[in-house]
Design an enzyme around this catalytic site. Sequence first.
Site, PDB file in Angstrom:
ATOM      1  N   SER A 198       0.831  -1.205   0.000  1.00 50.13           N
ATOM      2  CA  SER A 198       0.000   0.000   0.000  1.00 50.13           C
ATOM      3  C   SER A 198       0.867   1.257   0.000  1.00 50.13           C
ATOM      4  O   SER A 198       1.702   1.434  -0.882  1.00 50.13           O
ATOM      5  CB  SER A 198      -0.955  -0.043   1.200  1.00 50.13           C
ATOM      6  OG  SER A 198      -2.019   0.861   1.022  1.00 50.13           O
ATOM      7  N   ASP A 221      -9.479  -6.122  -4.663  1.00 51.74           N
ATOM      8  CA  ASP A 221      -9.037  -4.942  -3.908  1.00 51.74           C
ATOM      9  C   ASP A 221     -10.024  -3.795  -4.129  1.00 51.74           C
ATOM     10  O   ASP A 221     -10.234  -3.352  -5.258  1.00 51.74           O
ATOM     11  CB  ASP A 221      -7.635  -4.532  -4.374  1.00 51.74           C
ATOM     12  CG  ASP A 221      -6.982  -3.517  -3.450  1.00 51.74           C
ATOM     13  OD1 ASP A 221      -7.698  -2.757  -2.777  1.00 51.74           O
ATOM     14  OD2 ASP A 221      -5.739  -3.486  -3.399  1.00 51.74           O
ATOM     15  N   HIS A 256      -7.544  -5.861  -0.402  1.00 46.87           N
ATOM     16  CA  HIS A 256      -6.361  -5.012  -0.255  1.00 46.87           C
ATOM     17  C   HIS A 256      -5.414  -5.530   0.822  1.00 46.87           C
ATOM     18  O   HIS A 256      -4.199  -5.370   0.713  1.00 46.87           O
ATOM     19  CB  HIS A 256      -6.793  -3.583   0.075  1.00 46.87           C
ATOM     20  CG  HIS A 256      -5.680  -2.599   0.108  1.00 46.87           C
ATOM     21  ND1 HIS A 256      -4.948  -2.254  -1.014  1.00 46.87           N
ATOM     22  CD2 HIS A 256      -5.140  -1.882   1.138  1.00 46.87           C
ATOM     23  CE1 HIS A 256      -4.022  -1.368  -0.692  1.00 46.87           C
ATOM     24  NE2 HIS A 256      -4.119  -1.127   0.608  1.00 46.87           N
TER      25      HIS A 256
END
Length: 337
Positions: free
Chosen positions: A148, A278, A306
Amino acid sequence: MDLDMLNMFVIAGGTLAIPILAFVASFLLWPSALIRIYYWYWRRALGMQVRYANYDDYQFCYSYRGRPGYRPSILMLHGFSAHKDMWLSIVKFLPKNLHLICVDMPGHEGTTRSDLDDYSISGQAKRIHQFVECIKLNKKPFHLVGTSMGGNVAGVYAAQYPEDICSLTLICPAGLPSTTDSKFIKQLREMQESKRIDRIPLIPSTPEEMADMLKLCSYVRFKVPQQILQGLVDVRIPHNEFYRKLFLEIVDEKSRHSLHENMSKIKAPTQVIWGKQDQVLDVSGASVLAGAIPDCHVYILENCGHSVVVERPRKTANLILEFLALLHSIDNNKKQA
């Protein structure tokens, strides 16, 4: 049953009752303390040791296991509002003789937080480089992993300090434009249009908002008790003001597409792992990276959101190990040729 035997059972029952009652009280009254104890125990069980490194007056907090060896060390960069312990689920499935380092990102957990610091993606990459130099990790090229926001930073790091790393793993990285808006991006657009930035989906302040965030980040639906949700919120609330400032910094024009702007400079063999479902950062970002990085290996995980590290830790660990083994084999073949 004689009196002595009865007394023994009473004493034994009382001895067992004390820790049980303490656990129940902690769960009901101080769930955040229980969460901290949980991470402390998990670190100890996995052999991860916490250390600090200083660069001038700046302090980095990190955990590590193993020593540098013939295989590359692995440095892991966590995502927005997380901490070094988020990697423990993957550490569990990695060999104990691998040298692993999990660092708290700038401003997070035990690493220095300063209003004067530069929390842009390039600013964070510079801080991580300072950390690498502090612990002399770049004596030998290492493998860099980021997820991320940490994936955005890892990609920029690989572009700006190519001599430091031998390979790169990006897990659902931020910093890329997308042809398809994710659920999260749509929510952000609605916030911007209504000029409301007080409720950012990734910065929960109630158990209900925490449950919504978990649903947004995970394809797998975890059944989390209300008390644990409260504990997770209690741990975060003192930091929410910082998280809000950081979030606005990393979605600003200077940082929003940092990985995209730097990806053509990435020369190290790169592995991209992305959850197909995601809802935070659309999976189409994987093809963007594959088209720009010469030696790029893409793995799309079905039925995964995610939070790849949480949802598919064993698979993620195996993919990283297989990728490193492949690179080692290629390197050996070149030496023998």
